[in-house]
Design a protein around this motif. Structure first.
Motif, PDB file in Angstrom:
ATOM      1  N   TRP A   1       0.818  -1.263  -0.039  1.00 18.77           N
ATOM      2  CA  TRP A   1      -0.091  -0.082  -0.040  1.00 18.77           C
ATOM      3  C   TRP A   1       0.765   1.138   0.087  1.00 18.77           C
ATOM      4  CZ3 TRP A   1      -4.825  -1.000  -1.372  1.00 18.77           C
ATOM      5  CH2 TRP A   1      -5.216  -2.126  -1.032  1.00 18.77           C
ATOM      6  N   GLU A   2       1.965   1.177   0.655  1.00 18.28           N
ATOM      7  CA  GLU A   2       3.005   2.560   0.865  1.00 18.28           C
ATOM      8  C   GLU A   2       3.503   2.588  -0.686  1.00 18.28           C
ATOM      9  OE1 GLU A   2       2.845   0.395   3.444  1.00 18.28           O
ATOM     10  OE2 GLU A   2       2.766   1.632   5.175  1.00 18.28           O
ATOM     11  N   ALA A   3       3.855   1.344  -1.330  1.00 15.05           N
ATOM     12  CA  ALA A   3       4.520   1.371  -2.466  1.00 15.05           C
ATOM     13  C   ALA A   3       3.604   1.939  -3.619  1.00 15.05           C
ATOM     14  CB  ALA A   3       4.565  -0.050  -3.077  1.00 15.05           C
ATOM     15  N   VAL A   4       2.060   1.708  -3.497  1.00 15.24           N
ATOM     16  CA  VAL A   4       1.308   2.368  -4.417  1.00 15.24           C
ATOM     17  C   VAL A   4       1.140   3.915  -4.140  1.00 15.24           C
ATOM     18  CG1 VAL A   4      -1.243   2.641  -4.847  1.00 15.24           C
ATOM     19  CG2 VAL A   4      -0.208   0.270  -4.372  1.00 15.24           C
ATOM     20  N   PHE A   5       1.256   4.359  -2.908  1.00 13.99           N
ATOM     21  CA  PHE A   5       1.382   5.662  -2.811  1.00 13.99           C
ATOM     22  C   PHE A   5       2.644   6.279  -3.330  1.00 13.99           C
ATOM     23  CE2 PHE A   5       2.857   9.475  -0.750  1.00 13.99           C
ATOM     24  CZ  PHE A   5       2.114  10.429  -0.858  1.00 13.99           C
ATOM     25  N   ALA A   6       3.665   5.654  -3.063  1.00 14.04           N
ATOM     26  CA  ALA A   6       4.929   6.145  -3.496  1.00 14.04           C
ATOM     27  C   ALA A   6       4.931   6.258  -4.996  1.00 14.04           C
ATOM     28  CB  ALA A   6       6.091   5.312  -3.158  1.00 14.04           C
ATOM     29  N   ASP A   7       4.309   5.304  -5.926  1.00  8.47           N
ATOM     30  CA  ASP A   7       4.120   5.341  -7.241  1.00  8.47           C
ATOM     31  C   ASP A   7       2.982   6.296  -7.802  1.00  8.47           C
ATOM     32  OD1 ASP A   7       4.620   4.756 -10.047  1.00  8.47           O
ATOM     33  OD2 ASP A   7       3.118   3.281  -9.750  1.00  8.47           O
ATOM     34  N   VAL A   8       1.754   5.601  -7.768  1.00  7.95           N
ATOM     35  CA  VAL A   8       0.444   6.364  -8.127  1.00  7.95           C
ATOM     36  C   VAL A   8       0.452   7.584  -7.544  1.00  7.95           C
ATOM     37  CG1 VAL A   8      -1.785   6.046  -8.726  1.00  7.95           C
ATOM     38  CG2 VAL A   8      -0.263   3.927  -8.920  1.00  7.95           C
ATOM     39  N   GLY A   9       0.450   7.646  -6.078  1.00  9.57           N
ATOM     40  CA  GLY A   9       0.059   8.804  -5.425  1.00  9.57           C
ATOM     41  C   GLY A   9       0.929  10.037  -5.982  1.00  9.57           C
ATOM     42  N   VAL A  10       2.138   9.579  -6.113  1.00 11.27           N
ATOM     43  CA  VAL A  10       3.226  10.781  -6.240  1.00 11.27           C
ATOM     44  C   VAL A  10       2.948  11.246  -7.747  1.00 11.27           C
ATOM     45  CG1 VAL A  10       5.675  11.404  -6.677  1.00 11.27           C
ATOM     46  CG2 VAL A  10       4.992   9.915  -4.548  1.00 11.27           C
ATOM     47  N   ALA A  11       2.531  10.377  -8.683  1.00 12.93           N
ATOM     48  CA  ALA A  11       2.251  10.465  -9.987  1.00 12.93           C
ATOM     49  C   ALA A  11       1.035  11.619  -9.985  1.00 12.93           C
ATOM     50  CB  ALA A  11       1.927   9.500 -10.730  1.00 12.93           C
ATOM     51  N   LEU A  12       0.025  11.261  -9.135  1.00 14.28           N
ATOM     52  CA  LEU A  12      -1.307  12.202  -9.206  1.00 14.28           C
ATOM     53  C   LEU A  12      -0.724  13.637  -8.447  1.00 14.28           C
ATOM     54  CD1 LEU A  12      -3.830   9.575  -7.609  1.00 14.28           C
ATOM     55  CD2 LEU A  12      -3.733  10.572  -9.996  1.00 14.28           C
ATOM     56  N   LEU A  13       0.053  13.526  -7.436  1.00 20.41           N
ATOM     57  CA  LEU A  13       0.393  14.899  -6.885  1.00 20.41           C
ATOM     58  C   LEU A  13       1.146  15.596  -7.951  1.00 20.41           C
ATOM     59  CD1 LEU A  13       1.543  13.861  -3.243  1.00 20.41           C
ATOM     60  CD2 LEU A  13      -0.540  14.918  -4.077  1.00 20.41           C
ATOM     61  N   ALA A  14       2.188  14.881  -8.723  1.00 20.36           N
ATOM     62  CA  ALA A  14       2.853  15.510  -9.922  1.00 20.36           C
ATOM     63  C   ALA A  14       1.796  16.121 -10.846  1.00 20.36           C
ATOM     64  CB  ALA A  14       3.844  14.840 -10.363  1.00 20.36           C
ATOM     65  N   ILE A  15       0.895  15.317 -11.272  1.00 18.03           N
ATOM     66  CA  ILE A  15      -0.015  15.751 -12.333  1.00 18.03           C
ATOM     67  C   ILE A  15      -0.801  17.226 -11.782  1.00 18.03           C
ATOM     68  CG2 ILE A  15      -2.396  15.100 -13.282  1.00 18.03           C
ATOM     69  CD1 ILE A  15      -1.018  12.283 -13.487  1.00 18.03           C
ATOM     70  N   LEU A  16      -1.294  16.968 -10.343  1.00 22.53           N
ATOM     71  CA  LEU A  16      -2.047  18.214 -10.010  1.00 22.53           C
ATOM     72  C   LEU A  16      -1.464  19.295  -9.843  1.00 22.53           C
ATOM     73  CD1 LEU A  16      -3.979  16.337  -7.082  1.00 22.53           C
ATOM     74  CD2 LEU A  16      -5.022  17.153  -9.399  1.00 22.53           C
ATOM     75  N   ASN A  17       0.007  19.124  -9.607  1.00 20.79           N
ATOM     76  CA  ASN A  17       1.020  20.294  -9.490  1.00 20.79           C
ATOM     77  C   ASN A  17       1.343  20.988 -11.057  1.00 20.79           C
ATOM     78  OD1 ASN A  17       2.804  22.085  -8.081  1.00 20.79           O
ATOM     79  ND2 ASN A  17       4.696  20.702  -8.714  1.00 20.79           N
ATOM     80  N   ALA A  18       1.306  20.031 -11.847  1.00 19.59           N
ATOM     81  CA  ALA A  18       1.222  20.538 -13.311  1.00 19.59           C
ATOM     82  C   ALA A  18       0.416  21.370 -13.600  1.00 19.59           C
ATOM     83  CB  ALA A  18       1.849  19.600 -14.406  1.00 19.59           C
ATOM     84  N   VAL A  19      -0.946  20.867 -13.361  1.00 22.73           N
ATOM     85  CA  VAL A  19      -2.086  21.474 -13.791  1.00 22.73           C
ATOM     86  C   VAL A  19      -2.418  22.971 -13.431  1.00 22.73           C
ATOM     87  CG1 VAL A  19      -4.768  21.453 -13.606  1.00 22.73           C
ATOM     88  CG2 VAL A  19      -3.485  19.426 -14.279  1.00 22.73           C
ATOM     89  N   ARG A  20      -1.723  23.339 -12.174  1.00 21.37           N
ATOM     90  CA  ARG A  20      -1.595  24.812 -11.502  1.00 21.37           C
ATOM     91  C   ARG A  20      -1.398  25.618 -12.492  1.00 21.37           C
ATOM     92  NH1 ARG A  20       1.468  26.284  -7.638  1.00 21.37           N
ATOM     93  NH2 ARG A  20       3.157  24.712  -8.204  1.00 21.37           N
ATOM     94  N   LEU A  21      -0.323  25.164 -13.489  1.00 21.25           N
ATOM     95  CA  LEU A  21      -0.030  26.201 -14.623  1.00 21.25           C
ATOM     96  C   LEU A  21      -1.128  26.893 -15.380  1.00 21.25           C
ATOM     97  CD1 LEU A  21       3.073  24.518 -16.039  1.00 21.25           C
ATOM     98  CD2 LEU A  21       3.193  26.814 -15.158  1.00 21.25           C
ATOM     99  N   GLN A  22      -2.316  26.072 -15.452  1.00 21.63           N
ATOM    100  CA  GLN A  22      -3.401  26.676 -16.235  1.00 21.63           C
ATOM    101  C   GLN A  22      -4.397  27.609 -15.473  1.00 21.63           C
ATOM    102  OE1 GLN A  22      -4.003  25.519 -19.479  1.00 21.63           O
ATOM    103  NE2 GLN A  22      -2.081  24.687 -19.068  1.00 21.63           N
ATOM    104  N   ARG A  23      -3.919  27.682 -14.101  1.00 20.88           N
ATOM    105  CA  ARG A  23      -4.863  28.715 -13.184  1.00 20.88           C
ATOM    106  C   ARG A  23      -3.980  29.816 -12.857  1.00 20.88           C
ATOM    107  NH1 ARG A  23      -9.520  26.279 -11.479  1.00 20.88           N
ATOM    108  NH2 ARG A  23      -9.689  24.162 -11.837  1.00 20.88           N
ATOM    109  N   MET A  24      -2.731  29.941 -13.033  1.00 19.80           N
ATOM    110  CA  MET A  24      -1.884  30.918 -12.565  1.00 19.80           C
ATOM    111  C   MET A  24      -2.153  32.110 -13.555  1.00 19.80           C
ATOM    112  SD  MET A  24       1.827  28.985 -11.960  1.00 19.80           S
ATOM    113  CE  MET A  24       2.145  28.005 -10.712  1.00 19.80           C
ATOM    114  N   THR A  25      -1.726  33.231 -12.755  1.00 22.26           N
ATOM    115  CA  THR A  25      -1.694  34.428 -13.501  1.00 22.26           C
ATOM    116  C   THR A  25      -0.290  34.922 -13.478  1.00 22.26           C
ATOM    117  OG1 THR A  25      -2.558  35.508 -11.485  1.00 22.26           O
ATOM    118  CG2 THR A  25      -4.133  34.825 -13.246  1.00 22.26           C
ATOM    119  N   TRP A  26       0.035  35.837 -14.480  1.00 24.45           N
ATOM    120  CA  TRP A  26       1.497  36.463 -14.483  1.00 24.45           C
ATOM    121  C   TRP A  26       1.459  37.958 -14.525  1.00 24.45           C
ATOM    122  CZ3 TRP A  26       0.036  31.903 -16.745  1.00 24.45           C
ATOM    123  CH2 TRP A  26       0.806  30.531 -16.155  1.00 24.45           C
ATOM    124  N   ASP A  27       0.445  38.537 -14.201  1.00 20.75           N
ATOM    125  CA  ASP A  27       0.220  40.104 -14.378  1.00 20.75           C
ATOM    126  C   ASP A  27       1.072  40.914 -13.204  1.00 20.75           C
ATOM    127  OD1 ASP A  27      -1.363  40.013 -16.510  1.00 20.75           O
ATOM    128  OD2 ASP A  27      -2.986  39.585 -15.040  1.00 20.75           O
TER     129      ASP A  27
END
Length: 639
Positions: free
Chosen positions: A613-639
């Motif tokens: 179960w910890e292995a699942v988090f280390a793999d898929v969980g981290v991948a999901l966190l990384a994806i969510l982190n990358a999606v933040r770019l779509q919500r950012m503003t640079w004014d």
């Protein structure tokens, strides 16, 4: 021809089909999840019939919807020569879990992997959304005037010089010149700016713009394949294919890393036999399977390209087109910015800056000047003719041009001279001393051989030129140069007004190139050049990052550049720098997160302190966190 009702019905059916297709993607995961929960519940309550072969079959059936596609993908990869992939790792780990009787964990690992893939797919679609949206602005048809009436044909079949009609709400299919008196256009697809752009008769309009008000007509100036929107689509499609250095490195890394992980897992299983007294094969195999699941490079392989897609999408949403992720990354290293003047920092359009009349009021003085300039086609004459008189203008007669000096003629019964200082000297007209200090273009006027005044003509600064230089300093770019083909005196004046310390004028295209080459001799300089004309193309190509003004810029400059600013606003360069830096930051956050968490759980797993179960988090969980982190770019503003 389809009716409007049929068209609406077809769009509705397409929408339903799209929703149906999206739901089908999630069905396998839903089935596996439901069966897994039921199975865990039956195990927990120790239900009598849920034993032995019944339990194996149940979990086997739960595994198939999510596991079979992955195993199949792994087998296909092996047949193509790519043996060590994440598909192989997940297949070995989950089938191995079944082999040692850890059925729920085997299903869970594959289920979470499948869910991670679904999240990845959704995130990639979101990240590409702004880029793919450009494909929807491709005009599908054009109403062209042929044989006495407007006919509906494909834009690719329209020739240069033909008249086309655009109705309210329709897209302009080809670049052209407005024939109608005026038009209000939505140019968001081209510029990223949603506010209406008001265009008047004789001005250029571009394919992909949406007509907002009334039926308009244009005369085409380019074939469809050469139009603005076709060129943008081509650049965007090519951009998604170009990989950044970081992205390429991670993919190469994964190809080397994966076989190493497989052999290490074999070592974790077998080597303890020679060193551990109470060696139990099943226990060490379980640890090796955990090791495999943790080691899967999914988080890296998924999140890094996704981060760059997010950056490219965010940039295109803001009217900035990077021609590849490699240029997005290169932009983060820029510390020296070289700018052209005309068309980049200035509008490239002459305007009256100052009027000084001597012996006349301004309106009377301008009546004489306008009468003369109406006989000229010079760009400066056009700028002067923009002046609005309160009364009827005078008429000029007997107008003759004196080569290199100006015009001479009769206005209102008086002899009028309009031109430069040489013209005044030739006719012995004394001018005001203050004209000696003016560096801009001057139009001097004499009436009956007596000096009557002058008009200062200058290129206007773009509205955001000053704020751009200030913002560049704030983001750490202080080595800013301005190179121009305009007179050095004018160039220095503009540089002073904008507080640019380094400026050179009176430069030919090869001179600009030589100046940039000199800057490149310093290995610490990473240079971006911003320009818009044909003469800027060599420098755009020579720079580390070439940035072209895409609205008014020449086709050659746009094709040569690495980055295109669709709005012609220099301030978008600052935004491009900020977007590229945010993208790099998120990519490296994901790399650090993936390696950090995996390393910790790898050590715990090898020591027998971590479960599947910890292995699942280390793999898929981290991948999901990384994806969510990358999606933040779509919500950012640079004014």
């Amino acid at each position: 021809m389809k009716s409007k009702t049929e068209s609406v019905q077809q769009n509705h059916n397409n929408h339903l089909h799209k929703i149906s297709s999206q739901i089908k993607v999630y069905i396998p995961a839903i089935i596996s999840f439901t069966m897994l929960i039921i199975g865990i519940g039956l195990d927990y309550f120790d239900v009598s019939f849920f034993k032995d072969w019944v339990r194996i079959i149940w979990y086997g059936l739960a595994y198939l919807p999510v596991g079979l596609p992955v195993v199949k993908e792994g087998w296909e990869s092996i047949k193509k020569g790519a043996v060590f992939t994440e598909f192989l790792l997940m297949s070995i780990a989950t089938i191995g879990a079944f082999a040692i009787g850890e059925y729920p964990e085997g299903v869970a690992v594959m289920l979470f992997y499948a869910v991670g893939e679904l999240f990845q797919g959704a995130a990639v679609r979101r990240a590409k959304g702004n880029i793919k949206a450009l494909l929807d602005v491709r005009p599908k048809e054009a109403y062209v005037f042929r044989e006495g009436r407007f006919k509906r044909i494909s834009p690719e079949q329209v020739n240069i010089g033909e008249k086309i009609q655009i109705r309210v709400g329709e897209k302009i299919p080809l670049d052209g010149v407005l024939i109608s008196e005026k038009a209000a256009l939505n140019t968001a697809a081209l510029t990223g700016e949603s506010k209406p752009d008001h265009v008047f008769k004789g001005e250029n309009v571009f394919a992909g713009s949406i007509n907002l008000d009334g039926v308009i007509e244009i005369e085409t100036t380019k074939e469809f394949k050469d139009s603005s929107i076709a060129r943008i689509l081509d650049m965007v499609q090519n951009a998604t294919a170009r990989k950044s250095k970081t992205e390429l490195f991670i993919r190469k890394f994964a190809r080397i890393y994966t076989p190493i992980v497989v052999f290490l897992a074999i070592g974790v299983t077998l080597l303890p036999y020679f060193f551990v007294d109470d060696y139990v094969f099943r226990d060490w195999l379980y640890r090796a399977l955990i090791f495999l699941v943790i080691s899967c490079p999914c988080a890296l392989v998924i999140s890094i390209p996704l981060g760059y897609f997010g950056g490219l999408g965010a940039a295109s949403k803001n009217g900035i087109l990077f021609k590849g992720a490699s240029f997005l990354e290169a932009m983060t290293k820029i510390n020296t910015l070289v700018m052209d003047k005309t068309g980049t920092l200035t509008k490239g359009v002459f305007k009256i800056k100052k009027i000084k009349a001597v012996g006349f009021d301004e309106q009377e003085f301008m009546k004489y000047l306008l009468a003369m300039e109406a006989q000229s086609t010079h760009p400066i004459a056009k700028a002067i003719l923009e002046y609005k008189l309160e009364d009827t203008a005078y008429q000029a007669s007997e107008v003759s041009e004196i080569a290199g000096q100006g015009l001479k003629g009769k206005v209102n019964g008086k002899t009028v001279l309009v031109g430069n200082k040489a013209l005044m000297s030739t006719h012995n007209v004394d001018v005001l001393k203050e004209t000696e200090t003016l560096v801009e273009s001057l139009v001097l006027v004499a009436i009956d051989e007596v000096f009557a005044g002058y008009v200062v003509i200058a290129d206007e600064l773009k509205e955001d030129a000053k704020t751009t230089i200030t913002a560049l300093h704030k983001v750490g770019i202080r080595n800013i140069w301005m190179l121009s083909g305009d007179k050095d005196s004018i160039t220095q004046q503009v540089a002073s007004e904008l507080q640019i310390e380094n400026a050179k004028g009176s430069l030919l295209p090869e001179d600009k190139l030589n100046e940039v080459e000199k800057l490149k001799q310093n290995p610490n300089n990473n240079i971006a050049f911003i320009g818009d004309g044909i003469n800027d193309a060599p420098v755009l190509a020579a720079s580390d990052v070439g940035i072209a003004m895409g609205g008014l810029g020449s086709d050659v400059a746009i094709e040569t550049a690495d980055v295109v600013i669709q709005t012609d606003q220099p301030s978008k360069v600052v935004k491009a720098i900020k977007i590229s830096r945010s993208t790099r930051s998120i990519v490296w956050q994901n790399i650090g997160l993936a390696f950090g968490v995996k390393l910790i759980v790898l050590i715990l797993g090898a020591g027998g302190l971590a479960t599947m179960w910890e292995a699942v988090f280390a793999d898929v969980g981290v991948a999901l966190l990384a994806i969510l982190n990358a999606v933040r770019l779509q919500r950012m503003t640079w004014d």
